[in-house]
Design a protein around this motif. Structure first.
Motif, PDB file in Angstrom:
ATOM      1  N   SER A 175       2.265  45.070  68.575  1.00 39.25           N
ATOM      2  CA  SER A 175       0.878  45.152  69.040  1.00 39.25           C
ATOM      3  C   SER A 175       0.750  44.835  70.521  1.00 39.25           C
ATOM      4  O   SER A 175      -0.192  45.281  71.176  1.00 39.25           O
ATOM      5  N   THR A 176       1.671  44.046  71.073  1.00 37.11           N
ATOM      6  CA  THR A 176       1.607  43.648  72.488  1.00 37.11           C
ATOM      7  C   THR A 176       2.657  44.347  73.337  1.00 37.11           C
ATOM      8  O   THR A 176       2.898  43.933  74.472  1.00 37.11           O
ATOM      9  N   ASP A 177       3.283  45.407  72.770  1.00 35.80           N
ATOM     10  CA  ASP A 177       4.364  46.093  73.474  1.00 35.80           C
ATOM     11  C   ASP A 177       5.445  45.090  73.863  1.00 35.80           C
ATOM     12  O   ASP A 177       5.916  45.053  75.006  1.00 35.80           O
ATOM     13  N   ASP A 178       5.839  44.288  72.866  1.00 36.37           N
ATOM     14  CA  ASP A 178       6.865  43.257  73.017  1.00 36.37           C
ATOM     15  C   ASP A 178       6.523  42.279  74.150  1.00 36.37           C
ATOM     16  O   ASP A 178       7.348  41.943  74.993  1.00 36.37           O
ATOM     17  N   PHE A 179       5.266  41.821  74.152  1.00 32.82           N
ATOM     18  CA  PHE A 179       4.773  40.845  75.134  1.00 32.82           C
ATOM     19  C   PHE A 179       4.991  41.340  76.572  1.00 32.82           C
ATOM     20  O   PHE A 179       5.461  40.609  77.447  1.00 32.82           O
ATOM     21  N   SER A 180       4.612  42.584  76.802  1.00 33.19           N
ATOM     22  CA  SER A 180       4.815  43.171  78.127  1.00 33.19           C
ATOM     23  C   SER A 180       3.823  42.597  79.141  1.00 33.19           C
ATOM     24  O   SER A 180       2.761  42.087  78.777  1.00 33.19           O
ATOM     25  N   GLU A 181       4.173  42.717  80.404  1.00 35.82           N
ATOM     26  CA  GLU A 181       3.298  42.256  81.487  1.00 35.82           C
ATOM     27  C   GLU A 181       1.997  43.062  81.508  1.00 35.82           C
ATOM     28  O   GLU A 181       0.939  42.542  81.871  1.00 35.82           O
ATOM     29  N   ALA A 182       2.072  44.326  81.108  1.00 38.58           N
ATOM     30  CA  ALA A 182       0.882  45.173  81.117  1.00 38.58           C
ATOM     31  C   ALA A 182      -0.171  44.696  80.121  1.00 38.58           C
ATOM     32  O   ALA A 182      -1.374  44.903  80.323  1.00 38.58           O
ATOM     33  N   SER A 183       0.267  44.048  79.042  1.00 36.58           N
ATOM     34  CA  SER A 183      -0.677  43.574  78.027  1.00 36.58           C
ATOM     35  C   SER A 183      -1.097  42.125  78.248  1.00 36.58           C
ATOM     36  O   SER A 183      -1.894  41.590  77.480  1.00 36.58           O
ATOM     37  N   LYS A 184      -0.613  41.513  79.302  1.00 35.36           N
ATOM     38  CA  LYS A 184      -0.896  40.099  79.557  1.00 35.36           C
ATOM     39  C   LYS A 184      -2.305  39.917  80.111  1.00 35.36           C
ATOM     40  O   LYS A 184      -2.714  40.578  81.061  1.00 35.36           O
ATOM     41  N   LEU A 185      -3.052  38.997  79.493  1.00 28.36           N
ATOM     42  CA  LEU A 185      -4.416  38.710  79.944  1.00 28.36           C
ATOM     43  C   LEU A 185      -4.465  37.558  80.926  1.00 28.36           C
ATOM     44  O   LEU A 185      -5.366  37.480  81.760  1.00 28.36           O
ATOM     45  N   GLY A 186      -3.542  36.642  80.817  1.00 30.33           N
ATOM     46  CA  GLY A 186      -3.550  35.479  81.700  1.00 30.33           C
ATOM     47  C   GLY A 186      -2.519  34.460  81.276  1.00 30.33           C
ATOM     48  O   GLY A 186      -1.809  34.635  80.278  1.00 30.33           O
ATOM     49  N   GLU A 187      -2.457  33.386  82.032  1.00 32.87           N
ATOM     50  CA  GLU A 187      -1.497  32.312  81.780  1.00 32.87           C
ATOM     51  C   GLU A 187      -2.259  31.025  81.529  1.00 32.87           C
ATOM     52  O   GLU A 187      -3.000  30.556  82.388  1.00 32.87           O
ATOM     53  N   GLY A 188      -2.114  30.470  80.332  1.00 31.14           N
ATOM     54  CA  GLY A 188      -2.765  29.218  80.000  1.00 31.14           C
ATOM     55  C   GLY A 188      -1.861  28.031  80.272  1.00 31.14           C
ATOM     56  O   GLY A 188      -0.710  28.172  80.695  1.00 31.14           O
ATOM     57  N   GLY A 189      -2.381  26.843  80.023  1.00 30.06           N
ATOM     58  CA  GLY A 189      -1.630  25.634  80.284  1.00 30.06           C
ATOM     59  C   GLY A 189      -0.391  25.500  79.430  1.00 30.06           C
ATOM     60  O   GLY A 189       0.575  24.852  79.828  1.00 30.06           O
ATOM     61  N   PHE A 190      -0.388  26.113  78.233  1.00 34.02           N
ATOM     62  CA  PHE A 190       0.749  25.980  77.339  1.00 34.02           C
ATOM     63  C   PHE A 190       1.381  27.324  77.007  1.00 34.02           C
ATOM     64  O   PHE A 190       2.124  27.442  76.046  1.00 34.02           O
ATOM     65  N   GLY A 191       1.076  28.333  77.787  1.00 35.51           N
ATOM     66  CA  GLY A 191       1.715  29.613  77.562  1.00 35.51           C
ATOM     67  C   GLY A 191       0.804  30.781  77.874  1.00 35.51           C
ATOM     68  O   GLY A 191      -0.392  30.615  78.114  1.00 35.51           O
ATOM     69  N   PRO A 192       1.339  32.011  77.858  1.00 34.03           N
ATOM     70  CA  PRO A 192       0.564  33.207  78.208  1.00 34.03           C
ATOM     71  C   PRO A 192      -0.299  33.697  77.056  1.00 34.03           C
ATOM     72  O   PRO A 192      -0.085  33.359  75.893  1.00 34.03           O
ATOM     73  N   VAL A 193      -1.293  34.523  77.414  1.00 34.11           N
ATOM     74  CA  VAL A 193      -2.186  35.158  76.442  1.00 34.11           C
ATOM     75  C   VAL A 193      -2.100  36.669  76.646  1.00 34.11           C
ATOM     76  O   VAL A 193      -2.174  37.152  77.775  1.00 34.11           O
ATOM     77  N   TYR A 194      -1.938  37.408  75.534  1.00 33.01           N
ATOM     78  CA  TYR A 194      -1.758  38.852  75.598  1.00 33.01           C
ATOM     79  C   TYR A 194      -2.845  39.569  74.809  1.00 33.01           C
ATOM     80  O   TYR A 194      -3.398  39.027  73.852  1.00 33.01           O
ATOM     81  N   LYS A 195      -3.089  40.794  75.213  1.00 28.64           N
ATOM     82  CA  LYS A 195      -3.959  41.673  74.436  1.00 28.64           C
ATOM     83  C   LYS A 195      -3.098  42.508  73.509  1.00 28.64           C
ATOM     84  O   LYS A 195      -2.045  43.020  73.910  1.00 28.64           O
ATOM     85  N   GLY A 196      -3.529  42.633  72.256  1.00 28.11           N
ATOM     86  CA  GLY A 196      -2.769  43.424  71.295  1.00 28.11           C
ATOM     87  C   GLY A 196      -3.688  44.280  70.441  1.00 28.11           C
ATOM     88  O   GLY A 196      -4.894  44.074  70.387  1.00 28.11           O
TER      89      GLY A 196
END
Length: 669
Positions: A347-368
């Motif tokens: 769903s996130t294209d293997d956690f690709s940079e293109a699907s990344k929404l932002g960087e939180g304090g404890f890890g990244p958030v992706y759109k899927g």
């Protein structure tokens, strides 16, 4: 060996549930009691062929689903087409009824609703064990309390004492259904005297939140004095909820269902007892035959498939594989679904940079995007984070049990291959800070929209503090943790730092102060003390930020040369409140509303926590134009250490710590 044990358990569970449903069916003598419908409140119309087709599909789907679900569900057909052809349908079986009898009730309702309410665009039909509802408009999640119906018994209650005890009892059921159990239904009994017992049931349509369920049930209870409080035995119901009270046990008691069949048979006498024995005997034989057939099918399927799909690939699963040595989702929250890691990666294209929404304090958030087309936000805990595991468990524990239109919704989680992942509903309009602190985007936030956002945040906090099953302190309320949905409705997110209070507890302390400078109350930042008033302080800062369109932590860098709280206090004392307002609001604002909101914001950020209002008072103040607001005292100017700016943990600053304060900025968009 472990798989074999799981299979055996599944088989025994199947037998148990089958016998349970057969027992329930037999005790009801295979009859349904029709309660009523709302056909008299709607007008017959000529229905389009498209709507009739979609309605037929909805009713058919509901009837089929009722046999396999938890006793409630909803669906729609044609909602992606133009015009008014869409059909929305919902069924809800009583909380003590499931399986075959639920399906029997829903089948009957879906057939008879068209006969009792022909040519209706919307209709509702009740039976004693289920409700079925359809419409050409989307009503999912909305409370409907009108029209309502009531029915009362012919006998009278014993007196005023029973009326009061009955009301108190029903209120306790409402609390248990909406606050303590999160089930949206509850049934119980109490001893009126040594010889008399009373029984009650409350239930809401389970597409509602706890908050709206409580509002609906209380609306029904408020009608009892007008219709039937002097009657022994009554029920009051509307489309979204019902309450019932009587002197006999009219629901399936969980304890009675677990009594061995033999002990029940022994209590029967005469022909009725012999009939009961015959029915149970046939049921057991039928269950045995069905079991043998099921075991055979299970064996054949395992031999042919060997655990693979038709294409040779491993099928998707909805649970954590047993060979992974990780904490399962069931240990965090048994009702929270899990999604396989493989599905999340796709769903996130293997956690690709293109699907990344932002960087939180404890890890990244992706759109899927899930296989069914739903968009999701995927919050992936960084494996390098030393702090995140506790916050992950904390967020699952809280937000999975909290439901409110102004709280972000947690859909599922994933615990595979040392991954810790949370899946949220996707918020298409990002977070409040994304719009509010951008010179171009904030022009879209006119005064009415900003006031709506303030009210929504206030209602979400009120739910956390007073109306949820826990008293929850968020501890990290800020603009970046307010997400905005398609219609710009605010939803509070990030419960990683939240804490719950026990009943009667009002304050707690910690040596591990975590949060964001500029939003922390003075007693929390300096002494580690937190309470509901800590969130009230953060809310006050948010109000002032929303009005002026600038960050509290960076306000001193502007032309004003001072903190936001100090500046707001000074212009308040000088009687020049409107100087705080964002210039882009000049054409859309109602000046009296702006002044009132600044006043409320200053009341919330007072230095002494005891002087700050509760969120229930804040909601009332925001809603009223006539209430006299008290004069605010001086706010806490020193909180925020303005020379630090708005520091938060991120890739560039995750090790930043000053005066034992850890900063966080977790953003599940």
């Amino acid at each position: 060996m472990e798989r074999k044990l799981l299979k055996v358990r599944s088989i025994y569970s199947f037998i148990y549930m089958l016998l349970l449903n057969l027992n329930s069916l037999n005790t009801k003598a295979q009859t349904l009691l029709y309660v009523g419908d709302d056909c008299h409140y709607t007008t017959p119309k000529s229905l389009s062929t498209a709507f009739q087709t979609n309605l037929k599909n909805v009713l058919s789907w509901l009837s089929t689903d009722a046999a396999t679900s938890k006793g409630y569900n909803h669906n729609s057909f044609g909602n992606n087409t133009s015009g008014d052809a869409a059909a929305y349908g919902l069924y809800d079986c009583r909380g003590d009824v499931a399986g075959y009898f639920c399906q029997f009730c829903v089948n009957t309702a879906s057939r008879e609703v068209l006969q009792r309410c022909p040519n209706r665009e919307s209709a509702i039909i009740w039976y004693d064990f289920c409700i079925l509802r359809y419409s050409n408009e989307n009503f999912f999640g909305n409370v409907t309390v009108y029209p309502s119906w009531h029915a009362a018994g012919k006998k009278n209650v014993s007196g005023a004492e029973e009326i009061q005890k009955g009301e108190d009892f029903m209120r306790s059921l409402i609390r248990k259904a909406t606050v303590e159990t999160n089930q949206l239904y509850y049934m119980d009994a109490f001893n009126l005297s040594s010889t008399q017992r009373r029984y009650g049931l409350v239930q809401c349509s389970r597409d509602l939140t706890n908050y709206w369920c409580k509002q609906c049930l209380e609306a029904m209870l408020a009608q009892v004095p007008k219709c039937c409080e002097h009657n022994l035995g009554w029920q009051v119901l509307a489309a979204s909820c019902l309450i019932k009270y009587d002197d006999y046990i009219f629901y399936n008691s969980p304890s009675s269902l677990l009594v061995p069949a033999g002990s029940q048979i022994a209590k029967q006498t005469g022909s009725a007892g012999r009939t009961r024995v015959s029915i149970i005997g046939v049921s057991v034989l039928g269950a045995g035959a069905l079991l043998c057939f099921s075991v055979y099918c299970f064996w054949v399927r395992n031999r042919t498939r060997r655990g693979t799909g038709r294409d040779g690939q491993k099928p998707y699963t909805t649970s954590v594989p047993s060979h992974h040595n990780v904490q399962t989702a069931e240990t965090l929250d048994p009702d929270l679904p899990t999604i396989p890691l493989l599905t999340i990666r796709k769903s996130t294209d293997d956690f690709s940079e293109a699907s990344k929404l932002g960087e939180g304090g404890f890890g990244p958030v992706y759109k899927g995007t899930l296989p069914d087309g739903r968009q999701i936000a995927v919050k992936r805990l960084s494996q390098a984070s030393g702090q995140g595991s506790e916050e992950f468990k904390n967020e699952v524990m809280f937000i999975a049990k909290l439901q409110h239109r102004n709280l972000v919704r947690l859909l599922a989680c994933c615990l595979e291959e040392n991954e810790k992942i949370l899946i949220y509903e996707y918020m298409s309009n990002s977070s409040l800070d994304f719009h509010l602190f951008d010179d171009r985007k904030k022009r879209q936030l006119d005064w009415n929209l900003r006031l709506s956002i303030i009210n929504g945040i206030a209602k979400g906090l009120l739910y956390l503090h007073e109306d949820s099953r826990f008293k929850v302190i968020h501890r990290d309320l800020k603009a970046s943790n307010i997400l905005l949905d398609d219609e710009m409705n605010p939803k509070i997110s990030d419960f990683g730092l939240a804490r719950s209070f026990e009943e009667g507890q009002n304050q707690a302390s910690t040596n591990r102060v975590m949060g964001t400078y500029g939003y922390m109350s003075p007693e929390y930042a300096m002494e580690g003390l937190f309470s509901v008033k800590s969130d009230v302080f953060s809310f006050g800062v948010l109000i002032l930020e929303i009005i002026c369109g600038k960050k509290n932590s960076g306000f001193y860098l502007s032309q004003c040369g001072q903190s936001l709280l100090l500046y707001a206090w000074n212009i308040w004392c000088a009687g020049k409140c409107l100087e705080l307002m964002d210039p882009v609001l000049e054409e859309s604002c109602e000046e009296s509303e702006v002044v009132k909101c600044i006043h409320i914001g200053l009341l919330c950020v007072q230095e002494d926590a005891a002087d700050r209002p509760t969120m229930s008072t804040v909601v009332v103040m925001l809603a009223s134009d006539k209430i006299d607001l008290p004069k605010p005292n001086q706010p806490a100017f020193s909180v925020g250490r303005m020379t630090l700016g708005d520091a938060s943990t991120s890739k560039s600053s995750k090790n930043l710590s000053i005066n034992n304060v850890t900063f966080s900025n977790i953003l599940p968009r």
